[in-house]
Design a protein around this motif. Structure first.
Motif, PDB file in Angstrom:
ATOM      1  N   TRP A 291       0.739  -1.269  -0.089  1.00  0.00           N
ATOM      2  CA  TRP A 291      -0.044  -0.037  -0.053  1.00  0.00           C
ATOM      3  C   TRP A 291       1.010   1.282  -0.095  1.00  0.00           C
ATOM      4  CZ3 TRP A 291      -4.255   2.164  -1.286  1.00  0.00           C
ATOM      5  CH2 TRP A 291      -4.660   3.207  -0.905  1.00  0.00           C
ATOM      6  N   LEU A 292       1.936   1.240   0.678  1.00  0.00           N
ATOM      7  CA  LEU A 292       2.709   2.483   0.836  1.00  0.00           C
ATOM      8  C   LEU A 292       3.655   2.581  -0.540  1.00  0.00           C
ATOM      9  CD1 LEU A 292       4.251   4.577   2.564  1.00  0.00           C
ATOM     10  CD2 LEU A 292       6.328   2.706   2.813  1.00  0.00           C
ATOM     11  N   LEU A 293       3.911   1.671  -1.330  1.00  0.00           N
ATOM     12  CA  LEU A 293       4.357   1.687  -2.752  1.00  0.00           C
ATOM     13  C   LEU A 293       3.534   2.238  -3.738  1.00  0.00           C
ATOM     14  CD1 LEU A 293       6.782  -1.231  -3.302  1.00  0.00           C
ATOM     15  CD2 LEU A 293       7.107   0.801  -2.797  1.00  0.00           C
ATOM     16  N   VAL A 294       2.055   1.697  -3.399  1.00  0.00           N
ATOM     17  CA  VAL A 294       0.968   2.171  -4.489  1.00  0.00           C
ATOM     18  C   VAL A 294       0.872   3.787  -4.125  1.00  0.00           C
ATOM     19  CG1 VAL A 294      -1.411   1.950  -4.858  1.00  0.00           C
ATOM     20  CG2 VAL A 294      -0.360  -0.045  -4.545  1.00  0.00           C
ATOM     21  N   ARG A 295       0.622   4.055  -2.787  1.00  0.00           N
ATOM     22  CA  ARG A 295       0.649   5.502  -2.481  1.00  0.00           C
ATOM     23  C   ARG A 295       1.617   6.381  -3.199  1.00  0.00           C
ATOM     24  NH1 ARG A 295      -0.700   7.230   3.357  1.00  0.00           N
ATOM     25  NH2 ARG A 295      -1.476   9.299   2.281  1.00  0.00           N
ATOM     26  N   ALA A 296       2.919   5.932  -3.104  1.00  0.00           N
ATOM     27  CA  ALA A 296       4.156   6.597  -3.748  1.00  0.00           C
ATOM     28  C   ALA A 296       4.010   6.668  -5.107  1.00  0.00           C
ATOM     29  CB  ALA A 296       5.444   6.014  -3.221  1.00  0.00           C
ATOM     30  N   GLY A 297       3.561   5.630  -5.728  1.00  0.00           N
ATOM     31  CA  GLY A 297       3.507   5.597  -7.173  1.00  0.00           C
ATOM     32  C   GLY A 297       2.516   6.675  -7.707  1.00  0.00           C
TER      33      GLY A 297
END
Length: 517
Positions: A291-297
């Motif tokens: 989820w953190l990577l999705v938000r960053a992307g």
């Protein structure tokens, strides 16, 4: 439209070949309106001829005349005779679009390398332009053009700001020759300016990569197979997750280094467990690192988009912050929606429990019947409570944890009633029947109040959304109109006051239309 037509004429003239590259480029802007008729217009023509005669031979010069609308009379050229012949005018035009004419001259000079200047021969009293004074100055600065204005009997009118912003001069007729001769020392452009496409390509690559990262996350979000659904259904019965099995089942091996880095960051911030609970509560089949990577992307993609559109650092920063806030809002919305669905299903679920109790089942057996009905999300939460009872937790405590997790006051009161009945005795089915009837009456009243307050809520949405939507539309269509709000200190103060007023209005209206039932 007239300005666009004139700019199209500039595009057709093309840029000179490298062998004919001039030392510098000058565009003379001549006002042919009726306000120039008389001694002032004669002095302006004389000064223009003097200026052109004093220009070095390797400096290209062009001519823009304007009356009703600006016209590129002579594209930048080394032919002085052609320019001199085009200087004749009759001073009969009824309009004076100075801002559009200067912007056209800036666009014309901007197509040539080297030093660029614009000489304005006008009283600078604008009439009929589509551009504001600030828009004219923006056109000059964006093309790195220096503007000089012949003063004479004029005080440079609205051109004074452009002169100051571009480092130009207010010239008297006696100073034009010296100003033109200064270009003899201008260096030849060593090479054309580097193209802008490498930066665009780099930003585009970043945007596509980060967008792909977001797509991977959301495909995992929406593409759960039967196997993953079965695993998530059995998850409440597991004592602890098998991290090695999760790593082997990772669908994106290329992202494992980023996932490990995200996990370290979340554990360093002590947010891993809290975020895992929030994702589980929202019903998202994602791990905290994913989820953190999705938000960053998503945030980086929205940040790269304004940069690709030429909005530079501020737009990129706003896009990144907006993406981060939107993803956070999405998670909260999922949690709120799931809790709302739980509250809507609660009366019917309790009615099912009442029927099972009347049929002779015990409370745990009645709750197991609810789980078998598989009505999401309440069946999953009841299954979680039953899993805790198998580990030695009492039914009341397990159900109370569910009520706290789902933020349901109705279910908390139901658990309190069950706890009291266990202590003092009585008919649990009749008690729950009364509870269900009370819940349905309160739900009906809540929906009635919501319908009565719909007009107030809609008015709040319109009143808050109208200035924001209008500002966004003006930013896209007429950005120069809004630029003083974020480029000038007074504009910063006004913007802060506007944001504070809108926020205060939203808070006040939300309190007015919110009725507790």
């Amino acid at each position: 439209m007239r300005l666009l037509a004139a700019l199209a004429a500039v595009a057709l003239t093309g840029t000179p070949a490298a062998a004919d590259t001039p030392r510098a480029t000058v565009v003379v802007v001549l006002d042919t309106s009726g306000s120039m008729k008389g001694a002032w217009g004669t002095a302006a023509l004389s000064a223009a001829r003097t200026y052109l005669d004093a220009l070095p031979e390797d400096v290209a010069a062009g001519l823009v005349t304007f009356g009703v609308h600006p016209v590129l009379s002579v594209p930048p050229t080394l032919d002085r005779a052609r320019l001199t012949a085009a200087l004749a005018t009759d001073w009969t035009a009824p309009a004076s679009p100075v801002h559009d004419a200067v912007a056209l001259a800036a666009e014309t000079a901007g197509r040539f390398p080297g030093q660029r200047r614009v000489l304005v021969l006008s009283d600078c009293d604008d009439l009929g332009s589509s551009l504001t004074r600030h828009g004219m100055t923006e056109a000059l600065t964006s093309h790195r053009v220096t503007v000089d204005v012949l003063t004479g009997t004029s005080v440079a009118g609205g051109c004074g700001e452009a002169v100051r912003e571009t480092g130009g001069r207010l010239l008297t007729p006696g100073e034009v020759a010296d100003r033109a001769a200064e270009l003899a020392s201008a260096p030849f452009p060593s090479r054309p300016a580097p193209p802008a496409w490498p930066l665009g390509l780099a930003l585009g690559t970043v945007f596509v990569s980060l967008l792909g990262l977001g797509v991977i996350g959301f495909r995992r979000l929406r593409g759960a197979s039967r196997h993953s659904k079965l695993v998530s259904a059995l998850a409440p019965y597991r004592a602890a997750p098998d991290r090695r099995s999760e790593a082997r089942n990772d669908r994106a091996p290329a992202l494992r280094p980023l996932l490990r880095l995200a996990n370290r960051f979340l554990r360093w911030r002590h947010q891993h467990g809290k975020l895992a609970d929030a994702l589980d509560l929202a019903g998202l089949p994602l791990r905290p690192a994913e989820w953190l990577l999705v938000r960053a992307g998503v945030s980086a993609g929205l940040g790269a988009l304004p940069a690709l559109l030429g909005m530079a650092l501020v737009g990129a920063l706003v896009g990144f912050v907006l993406g981060w806030l939107v993803t956070r809002l999405y998670l909260r919305m999922r949690i709120s929606r799931r809790r709302g669905a739980f509250a809507d299903q609660l009366p019917d679920t309790l009615q099912l429990v009442v029927g099972a109790l009347q049929a002779g089942f015990s409370l745990p057996q009645a709750l197991a019947a609810v789980v078998r009905e598989d009505t999401k999300p309440i069946s999953g939460e009841i299954a979680r409570a039953l899993a805790r009872t198998r580990l030695g937790v009492s039914v009341e405590d397990a159900l109370e944890a569910v009520a706290e997790r789902m933020g349901s006051a109705d279910f908390a009161w139901t658990v309190m009633a069950i706890r009291i009945q266990r202590q003092v005795g009585g008919n649990l089915a009749e008690l729950l029947t009364t509870t269900v009837r009370t819940m349905r009456d309160r739900g009906q009243l809540r929906r009635h109040v919501k319908a009565l307050s719909a007009e107030g809520r809609l008015s709040a949405y319109v009143l808050i959304g109208l200035p924001i939507g209008l500002a966004l539309w003006m930013f896209v269509s007429r950005r120069s109109y809004l630029e003083p709000l974020y480029t000038h200190p007074i504009g910063w103060v006004l913007s802060a006051v506007a944001v504070s007023s809108v926020s205060l209005g939203w808070f006040w209206m939300s309190r007015l239309v919110k009725v507790e039932v």
